[in-house]
Write a protein that holds these residues in place. Structure first.
Motif, short mmCIF file in Angstrom:
data_model
loop_
_atom_site.label_atom_id
_atom_site.label_comp_id
_atom_site.label_asym_id
_atom_site.label_seq_id
_atom_site.Cartn_x
_atom_site.Cartn_y
_atom_site.Cartn_z
N HIS A 112 8.97 15.16 -13.47
CA HIS A 112 8.43 13.68 -13.52
C HIS A 112 7.57 13.16 -12.88
CE1 HIS A 112 12.45 13.79 -15.45
NE2 HIS A 112 12.20 12.57 -16.11
N LYS A 113 6.71 14.20 -12.05
CA LYS A 113 5.58 14.04 -11.26
C LYS A 113 5.75 12.82 -10.18
CE LYS A 113 2.86 15.98 -15.08
NZ LYS A 113 1.77 15.66 -16.17
N LEU A 114 6.86 12.91 -9.71
CA LEU A 114 7.19 11.66 -8.63
C LEU A 114 6.25 11.69 -7.62
CD1 LEU A 114 10.97 10.97 -9.04
CD2 LEU A 114 9.16 9.92 -10.48
N MET A 115 5.76 12.81 -7.16
CA MET A 115 5.10 12.92 -5.81
C MET A 115 3.44 12.92 -6.12
SD MET A 115 7.64 13.34 -3.80
CE MET A 115 6.51 13.41 -2.21
N GLU A 116 3.04 12.78 -7.25
CA GLU A 116 1.70 12.50 -7.37
C GLU A 116 1.09 11.38 -7.11
OE1 GLU A 116 0.61 13.61 -11.37
OE2 GLU A 116 1.19 15.89 -11.23
N LYS A 146 12.82 12.02 -2.70
CA LYS A 146 11.43 12.61 -2.57
C LYS A 146 11.25 13.35 -1.27
CE LYS A 146 8.68 9.20 -5.23
NZ LYS A 146 7.50 8.51 -5.33
N LEU A 147 11.80 13.20 -0.25
CA LEU A 147 11.92 13.97 0.93
C LEU A 147 12.52 15.25 0.70
CD1 LEU A 147 12.34 11.18 3.62
CD2 LEU A 147 10.10 12.45 2.90
N LEU A 186 0.82 -1.05 0.02
CA LEU A 186 0.03 -0.03 -0.01
C LEU A 186 0.85 1.30 0.01
CD1 LEU A 186 -2.70 -1.12 2.65
CD2 LEU A 186 -2.91 -0.96 0.23
N SER A 187 0.59 2.31 -0.84
CA SER A 187 1.42 3.38 -0.86
C SER A 187 0.44 4.80 -1.06
CB SER A 187 2.21 3.43 -1.97
OG SER A 187 3.08 4.49 -2.32
N THR A 188 0.88 5.74 -0.78
CA THR A 188 0.19 7.00 -0.92
C THR A 188 0.56 7.55 -2.15
OG1 THR A 188 2.04 8.50 -0.25
CG2 THR A 188 0.13 8.04 1.42
N TYR A 189 1.85 6.92 -3.00
CA TYR A 189 2.24 7.42 -4.23
C TYR A 189 1.45 6.77 -5.51
CZ TYR A 189 6.11 8.85 -1.49
OH TYR A 189 7.00 9.20 -0.23
N HIS A 190 1.20 7.54 -6.59
CA HIS A 190 0.48 7.03 -7.69
C HIS A 190 1.43 6.62 -8.55
CE1 HIS A 190 -3.63 8.33 -6.76
NE2 HIS A 190 -3.11 9.10 -6.20
N GLU A 191 2.83 7.04 -8.55
CA GLU A 191 4.14 6.95 -9.58
C GLU A 191 4.20 5.50 -9.71
OE1 GLU A 191 7.63 6.93 -11.27
OE2 GLU A 191 7.59 6.52 -9.04
N ASP A 192 4.49 5.15 -10.92
CA ASP A 192 4.45 3.78 -11.44
C ASP A 192 5.97 2.94 -10.76
OD1 ASP A 192 2.21 3.79 -12.70
OD2 ASP A 192 3.17 4.00 -14.85
N LEU A 216 -1.67 -1.23 -4.38
CA LEU A 216 -2.45 -0.25 -4.42
C LEU A 216 -2.24 1.01 -3.64
CD1 LEU A 216 -5.84 -2.60 -3.38
CD2 LEU A 216 -5.07 -1.58 -5.73
N THR A 217 -3.02 1.90 -3.96
CA THR A 217 -2.57 3.33 -3.35
C THR A 217 -3.68 3.28 -2.38
OG1 THR A 217 -4.25 4.37 -5.14
CG2 THR A 217 -1.88 4.58 -5.45
N LYS A 218 -3.32 4.26 -1.38
CA LYS A 218 -4.14 4.16 -0.23
C LYS A 218 -5.53 4.85 -0.53
CE LYS A 218 -0.80 3.94 3.06
NZ LYS A 218 -0.10 4.63 4.31
N ASN A 219 -5.94 5.34 -1.62
CA ASN A 219 -7.22 6.12 -1.91
C ASN A 219 -7.74 5.16 -2.95
OD1 ASN A 219 -5.65 6.41 -4.22
ND2 ASN A 219 -6.23 8.28 -4.55
N SER A 220 -7.41 3.79 -3.08
CA SER A 220 -8.08 3.07 -3.72
C SER A 220 -9.59 2.57 -3.19
CB SER A 220 -7.45 1.67 -4.03
OG SER A 220 -6.15 1.73 -4.56
#
Length: 211
Positions: free
Chosen positions: A207-211, A159-160, A82-88, A103-107
């Motif tokens: 690269h939208k790594l935080m989305e 990312k941090l 599980l992750s908050t990250y959408h990035e592939d 899965l992302t946590k907003n699934s």
């Protein structure tokens, strides 16, 4: 059949919320939980669970490291990341490391429950778009993004840094020494052929790594 779930996440509100949701099912029960990677690995090695739900980002040993070690013990383990990250990039790394699903946590809750049941029956789940990326991402080296050459922990640090957290704060968040975090930063700059944090921030944004 009762599905025994082990849950590892450092956010208590998320754990409690997920436990309440799963308690409403007739066939899923949470039999253990952990707040960080080291605790998760220790408890998971005692067994007694059918499906483990691991947060990708946890202090100390992250979820990916836990996954790799537990799969070394037994490659048949069923683990849902599980992750908050959408990035592939995170999804691809977890699948390649042996995860049965990501899965992302907003699934949707219905999807989460469905995936848990599928894994308990020996199946796997992968998003169709991600499956296509895994199958066809075989282009020349020049097409491979720079961040793909980073280790899992280096990607965490990158990312941090990108969100403006100081090295001292990063060391506290990841339960690492400031010297170790500084070494990670140096390696990241070297691997990505960059000179400073501003370039790293720009790269992460582009690269939208935080989305």
């Amino acid at each position: 059949m009762i599905i025994r779930v082990f849950l590892a996440d450092d956010h208590r509100l998320f754990r409690d919320g997920l436990k309440r949701i799963l308690a409403e099912t007739s066939d899923i029960v949470v039999v253990g939980e952990a707040t960080d990677g080291l605790e998760a690995l220790k408890k998971m090695r005692h067994g007694g669970w059918d499906v483990a739900l691991l947060d990708v980002s946890m202090p100390g040993m992250n979820g990916l490291e836990v996954l790799k070690r537990i799969m070394t013990d037994d490659a048949k383990h069923q683990v849902l990341m599980l992750s908050t990250y959408h990035e592939d990039e995170y999804a691809i790394r977890t699948i390649r490391a042996g995860a049965s699903a990501y899965l992302t946590k907003n699934s949707p809750i219905d999807l989460l429950i469905s995936v848990i049941r599928r894994l308990a029956n020996g199946g796997k789940y992968i998003d169709p778009e991600l499956a296509e990326k895994l199958l066809f991402d075989l282009g020349p080296a020049a097409s491979i993004p720079l961040h793909s050459i980073l280790s899992d922990r280096e990607l965490d640090v990158l990312k941090l840094i990108a969100v403006g957290i100081s090295l001292t704060e990063i060391s506290q968040k990841l339960a690492l020494s400031a010297k170790t975090v500084s070494t990670y930063r140096t390696r990241i700059l070297e691997k990505m052929n960059m000179q400073n944090n501003a370039q790293l921030v720009r790269y992460v944004t582009e690269h939208k790594l935080m989305e």
